[in-house]
Design a protein around this motif. Structure first.
Motif, PDB file in Angstrom:
ATOM      1  N   CYS A   1      49.450  -0.007   3.423  1.00  0.00           N
ATOM      2  CA  CYS A   1      50.750  -0.172   2.773  1.00  0.00           C
ATOM      3  C   CYS A   1      51.746  -0.757   3.772  1.00  0.00           C
TER       4      CYS A   1
ATOM      5  N   CYS B   1      54.508   2.012   4.534  1.00  0.00           N
ATOM      6  CA  CYS B   1      54.077   3.200   5.274  1.00  0.00           C
ATOM      7  C   CYS B   1      53.500   2.830   6.645  1.00  0.00           C
TER       8      CYS B   1
ATOM      9  N   THR C   1      51.404   7.229  -1.327  1.00  0.00           N
ATOM     10  CA  THR C   1      52.436   7.943  -0.591  1.00  0.00           C
ATOM     11  C   THR C   1      53.835   7.527  -1.038  1.00  0.00           C
ATOM     12  N   CYS C   2      54.140   6.237  -0.882  1.00  0.00           N
ATOM     13  CA  CYS C   2      55.532   5.830  -1.084  1.00  0.00           C
ATOM     14  C   CYS C   2      55.772   5.123  -2.407  1.00  0.00           C
TER      15      CYS C   2
ATOM     16  N   CYS D   1      51.217   2.441  -3.817  1.00  0.00           N
ATOM     17  CA  CYS D   1      50.809   3.251  -2.662  1.00  0.00           C
ATOM     18  C   CYS D   1      50.924   4.727  -3.051  1.00  0.00           C
TER      19      CYS D   1
END
Ligand SMILES: [Zn+2]
Lengths: 357, 207
Positions: free
Chosen positions: B73, B76, B62-63, B60
């Motif tokens: 995700c 998230c 983002t994370c 992912c």
């Protein structure tokens, strides 16, 4: 007390099982037959450390992939399974995760051998190892501290080396991350070494007179010489330009030393080899007495072929000075010296070509 | 006399299995024997599943948790999480043990490893820039994040990574904390039980 010792694919031994008496056990044989490896096995089993090597790969018998060591210490069956990269520890067949927990149940050990002369003649690393081996047995957590310091040092040196080789500067924040670990654990190392040498110094002076007798007119003074006397934070900050230039950590507790003087003269540049031997033995005897004092029971003494090198008077004085009632494992090429000695072996094994009888 | 060896297909299978972490020559041979004797379609299924996973799973953006192509995700997208706390872990496999502990309800950030100069892993090889960006995501650099919890291994490399992140984040007024001791060294969090993790989270301390 160690009452048995078993080896599997350790050094030159395929498989071996022997009982160890409460008094003196002697391994007799020509050189290069594996006698010393038996003492090394006992040292490894009790302290997870060999006086001869830091590489586990060297301990595995040629052509094998792992070694095994076991033995009964007190009521506990200690066991190590080792390979070049791994090590599994057991108490009575129960796996033990942490070396600290394993060592807490184990015994204390003093190793005396001919290489002890390095304590006087060799580089500072021999004397640091002596301090570390003593401190690790006296102070819980010391070994863990030392291993973390060493591990962070290897990483920090790699950062510095890679940067120096490519004529760049290492990432400051990454370098700092490791410097902080050196400061944290290094400060504890210095503190323990300082108090250790405070108690060790008078014990070594006494031991020196005990072994040397009338030959030892001078007084032995071991003094702790830390590589730096300022705070480690300041030390590493000041040394940074040099570290960057040379591509390694130039100062810190990994450069500490133990200065040895007889009266005011450096022991290494003074006296005959016999006198230097007395100094080395005194350090080991002091170690034995300190360990005896702290634990209340005498340490296991591993005596690697030291008696042949000593004149009868010094040999007698050394044997009389060793902690009363201590269990001894020794190697020797012959037992002529033991006839009227206080360390007459009660168990004798002949060692030949990786087998014993 | 000619030396007898396995056919090339068997040799290739064994040497491929040996590349898996923690698998030595003997275990690889034993696994190969099992695979070749299996009549339940393991080899065909395994080949297909391996291919699909490798093709469809990424990190992912983002994370850093596992992301399946075309899906949101799982970390998230979860609702009801506290957005002012981020827990930083080394591997995606560290997330579920922390979830099972029930003691954490904030966001996660997976680094993808830890600093290891001896293996040539530096900060640029980890998802540190992504963490930085997450924290300073507002237009004027303001952030909702108040605390970053470092759930990293207890070994020296984990300690160094924690020091690095503390130095990076503390000047921004973010409280950086580290899980209490007692977690397994080097083995990640998957070996720690839920109770140990809950206790470690409760006993976290500032760096
Ligand atoms: Zn995500």
């Amino acid at each position: 007390m160690l009452s048995s010792l078993r080896l599997q694919d350790f050094r030159c031994f395929a498989s071996l099982n022997c009982t160890i008496g409460p008094g003196t056990t002697a391994f007799v044989g020509e050189n290069a037959q594996g006698k010393t490896s038996l003492l090394e096995a006992a040292c490894m089993l009790l302290r997870l450390s060999s006086p001869r090597t830091r590489s586990k790969a060297e301990l595995v018998r040629f052509g094998e992939s792992r070694f095994g060591l076991a033995g009964k210490f007190g009521d506990t069956e200690l066991k190590i399974l080792g390979s070049p990269r791994t090590r599994k520890l057991y108490h009575d067949a129960t796996p033990i995760e942490k070396a600290t927990d394993y060592l807490a149940e184990s015994g204390l050990v003093v190793w005396m051998g001919n290489s002890d002369l390095d304590l006087v003649q060799g580089t500072s690393s021999a004397r640091r190892h002596y301090l570390d081996f003593t401190a690790a047995q006296l102070t819980p957590g010391y070994l863990a501290n030392l291993r973390r310091y060493e591990s962070a040092l290897r990483s920090r040196n790699r950062l510095l080396r890679d940067a120096a080789r490519s004529s760049t500067t290492p990432d400051t924040r990454t370098l700092d991350a490791y410097t902080q670990i050196l400061i944290l654990h290094g400060t504890k190392l210095i503190a323990t070494r300082t108090t250790l040498v405070e108690t060790l110094a008078p014990a070594a002076a006494t031991a020196h007179h005990d072994i040397g007798g009338t030959d030892a007119l001078e007084t032995l003074h071991p003094t702790y010489q830390p590589a730096t006397t300022t705070s480690l934070e300041e030390t590493f900050a000041t040394a940074l330009p040099a570290d960057l230039r040379r591509g390694l950590t130039t100062t810190g507790p990994h450069r500490d030393d133990l200065a040895l003087t007889l009266d005011a003269r450096p022991a290494a540049r003074f006296g005959s080899e016999g006198q230097q031997r007395t100094t080395a033995l005194a350090l080991k005897l002091a170690q034995a007495r300190l360990l005896h004092q702290s634990r209340g029971t005498p340490p296991l003494l591993l005596l690697d072929d030291i008696f042949g090198e000593l004149d009868p008077a010094r040999r007698r004085r050394l044997l009389q000075s060793l902690p009363q009632g201590s269990q001894k494992l020794l190697t020797t090429t012959h037992l002529d010296w033991a006839k009227d000695s206080p360390a007459t072996p009660d168990t004798i094994y002949q060692v030949q070509n990786g087998t014993i009888s | 006399m000619q030396k007898i060896d396995y056919p090339p297909e068997v040799r290739a299978l064994v040497s491929q299995l040996k590349r898996l972490p923690g698998i030595g020559a003997r275990s690889a041979e034993r696994m190969a024997v099992w695979v070749l004797q299996d009549r339940g379609g393991f080899a065909e299924d395994c080949a297909r599943i391996l291919g699909e996973a490798a093709e469809r799973i990424s990190a992912c953006a983002t994370c850093g948790f596992y992301l399946s192509q075309g899906n949101a995700c799982a970390v998230c997208d979860a609702s009801g999480r506290e957005v002012n706390t981020i827990c930083v872990v080394e591997q995606p496999t560290d997330v579920l043990p922390l979830e099972r502990s029930g003691a954490f309800s904030g966001l996660y950030h997976v680094l993808g490893g830890r600093l290891a100069p001896l293996d040539n892993i530096g900060p640029e090889d980890l998802r540190i820039a992504e963490l930085d960006a997450r924290i300073t995501s507002g237009a004027s650099g303001e952030t909702a994040v108040r605390e970053v919890i470092l759930a990293l291994s207890a070994d020296v490399e984990g300690e160094a990574t924690a020091n690095y992140l503390a130095e990076l984040l503390s000047p921004r007024g973010i409280s950086v904390t580290r899980l209490a001791q007692g977690l397994p060294a080097g083995g990640g969090l998957e070996h720690a039980d839920a109770l140990t993790l809950a206790r470690a989270l409760g006993g976290r301390r500032a760096l």
